[in-house]
Motif scaffolding. Sequence first.
Motif, mmCIF file in Angstrom:
data_model
loop_
_atom_site.group_PDB
_atom_site.id
_atom_site.type_symbol
_atom_site.label_atom_id
_atom_site.label_comp_id
_atom_site.label_asym_id
_atom_site.label_seq_id
_atom_site.Cartn_x
_atom_site.Cartn_y
_atom_site.Cartn_z
ATOM 1 N N CYS A 112 0.844 -1.185 0.000
ATOM 2 C CA CYS A 112 0.000 0.000 0.000
ATOM 3 C C CYS A 112 0.886 1.244 0.000
ATOM 4 O O CYS A 112 2.111 1.160 0.040
ATOM 5 C CB CYS A 112 -0.912 -0.001 1.229
ATOM 6 N N ASP A 113 0.262 2.394 -0.049
ATOM 7 C CA ASP A 113 0.966 3.660 0.126
ATOM 8 C C ASP A 113 0.525 4.275 1.448
ATOM 9 O O ASP A 113 -0.664 4.507 1.634
ATOM 10 C CB ASP A 113 0.638 4.619 -1.017
ATOM 11 N N PRO A 114 1.464 4.491 2.355
ATOM 12 C CA PRO A 114 2.894 4.228 2.246
ATOM 13 C C PRO A 114 3.207 2.749 2.507
ATOM 14 O O PRO A 114 2.438 2.079 3.204
ATOM 15 C CB PRO A 114 3.480 5.101 3.360
ATOM 16 N N PRO A 115 4.333 2.246 1.967
ATOM 17 C CA PRO A 115 4.718 0.852 2.217
ATOM 18 C C PRO A 115 5.396 0.711 3.578
ATOM 19 O O PRO A 115 6.601 0.533 3.693
ATOM 20 C CB PRO A 115 5.673 0.548 1.058
ATOM 21 N N PRO A 163 -5.173 2.564 3.143
ATOM 22 C CA PRO A 163 -4.952 3.352 4.354
ATOM 23 C C PRO A 163 -5.891 4.540 4.526
ATOM 24 O O PRO A 163 -6.230 4.914 5.652
ATOM 25 C CB PRO A 163 -3.500 3.809 4.215
ATOM 26 N N GLY A 164 -6.332 5.139 3.413
ATOM 27 C CA GLY A 164 -7.290 6.228 3.534
ATOM 28 C C GLY A 164 -8.606 5.760 4.120
ATOM 29 O O GLY A 164 -9.210 6.442 4.962
ATOM 30 N N ARG A 165 -9.067 4.592 3.688
ATOM 31 C CA ARG A 165 -10.298 4.018 4.259
ATOM 32 C C ARG A 165 -10.107 3.683 5.732
ATOM 33 O O ARG A 165 -11.030 3.812 6.534
ATOM 34 C CB ARG A 165 -10.692 2.749 3.492
ATOM 35 N N LEU A 166 -8.901 3.219 6.085
ATOM 36 C CA LEU A 166 -8.621 2.899 7.479
ATOM 37 C C LEU A 166 -8.415 4.153 8.320
ATOM 38 O O LEU A 166 -8.565 4.117 9.541
ATOM 39 C CB LEU A 166 -7.372 2.012 7.576
ATOM 40 N N GLY A 167 -8.008 5.259 7.674
ATOM 41 C CA GLY A 167 -7.678 6.478 8.416
ATOM 42 C C GLY A 167 -6.367 6.371 9.155
ATOM 43 O O GLY A 167 -6.157 7.014 10.176
ATOM 44 N N VAL A 168 -5.450 5.539 8.618
ATOM 45 C CA VAL A 168 -4.138 5.333 9.236
ATOM 46 C C VAL A 168 -3.080 5.563 8.159
ATOM 47 O O VAL A 168 -3.013 4.828 7.181
ATOM 48 C CB VAL A 168 -4.013 3.911 9.818
ATOM 49 N N TYR A 169 -2.236 6.570 8.383
ATOM 50 C CA TYR A 169 -1.260 6.962 7.368
ATOM 51 C C TYR A 169 0.178 6.713 7.806
ATOM 52 O O TYR A 169 1.115 7.082 7.109
ATOM 53 C CB TYR A 169 -1.461 8.440 7.020
ATOM 54 N N GLY A 170 0.345 6.067 8.956
ATOM 55 C CA GLY A 170 1.658 5.768 9.480
ATOM 56 C C GLY A 170 1.534 5.315 10.917
ATOM 57 O O GLY A 170 0.428 5.164 11.453
#
Length: 466
Positions: free
Chosen positions: A49-52, A67-74
């Motif tokens: 995914c992005d980010p890997p 990750p956008g659907r999860l709301g987790v970007y890191g």
Amino acid sequence: MWWSRNRKKVMVIGLDSATPQLVFDQWLDRLPNIRSLIQRGAYGPMRSCDPPITVPAWSSMMSSKNPGRLGVYGFRNRADYSYDKLSIANSTAIKEDRVWDILSRAGKRVILIGVPQTYPPKPINGTMVTCFLTPDITRQYTHPPEFKKEVEQVVGEYLFDVKDFRSEQKDGTLEQIHEMTRKRFKLARYLLHKEDWDFFMMVEMGVDRIQHAFWKYMDKTHRKHSPGNPYENAIFEYYQYVDREMGELLSFADKNTTVFVVSDHGAKKMEGGICINEWLIRNGYLTLSEQPAAPMPLAKAKIDWGGTKAWGEGGYYSRLFLNVRGREPNGVVDPAQYEEVRDELIRKIEAIPDEMGRPIGTRVYRPEQLYPVRKAIAPDLVVYFGDLSWRSVGSVGLNVIHTFENDTGPDDANHAEHGILILAPPNGTLSSHRLDGLQLMDVAPTILRVMGLPVPSDMEGRIVSY
């Protein structure tokens, strides 16, 4: 065994950061258990995914949501639009079903060991031992809670992660990585023998840790490689060790078991670091009210927010945030100029050269390019310096744009966008073939199809045809 029935089962062996170039191209002939799975199955590089990044990649894989659907970007995410409130993305951050939630509701028995973003533990229909996000062994890290005592009886003090894999104490780091892996696989064998299970999944973090700690010793093209060093074979020997451990685990995969071997991303040599906040300062986007006397994290620096348009996060990639009027407490970027500022930053950041003035191929994304839906607070820009050959250094006070010393400790490797997928059906049902176009979110719907369960319509991946 007394509980064995003619039912479909799935075993998932997760190797965080296992790299297709090493597994498929360089070392396959010397990894006999992985080779045997490939010989009777399908395999190929799998786009992350992005980010890997470990968080959120494993949750994206097992939910089939980006990750956008999860709301987790890191690993850390903005909790609100203030400047300093970050939240760690543990299991409480994941609101979507992952495969084991669906299987548990369907009455399938589940075993989970070390799968990222499972701490704190949530109830499942089976047994769970949580992940590297667990602070320490004093916390509740199992489901059911009483299983914690059993873990300690089986392996002693359980190791969730290496205490400091970014260390110059290489002998100690290597010993810790092997000890952690040995205990995790021992616990896995214990549970596979003891429990009635339909779905088993474990994730070993040691592959990721040893690559970050020892890549320069292995890779002759790394700018810090020293020929004849004592750790030249540390990564290869560890891969061989993991392969042997996998062989023992595979003895529990009966004639009804489909085996998946997966990684969330790959790895590549790290050329160096781009000091993103130093660059923003020099180019007039970030203003400090006091110059630091020594390098320090941006969070500890005194920032003149009234004179700041943007700031960045360090890590294997960079997240940039704009200081927008009416959104951040002391925002200065006019919302009407938001796109203009983003366009300008993209153009300038993609043009940052290496220390010799040569282009490095940086890619900058607007989050809407990566995520059709963006829950929680997405970054304003996502930056892959040098196509992920350079990391982002967030500290200030270094007074340079390029650095070859990591601000969080020695680290030789960055993440690469492709991990691995090996899919081996029960013996004798498939001959080896390579798959192309695999994507991380394909894993969850494929598991559900193997288990004979319907695939939810909101899953984004496709069922792997093998």
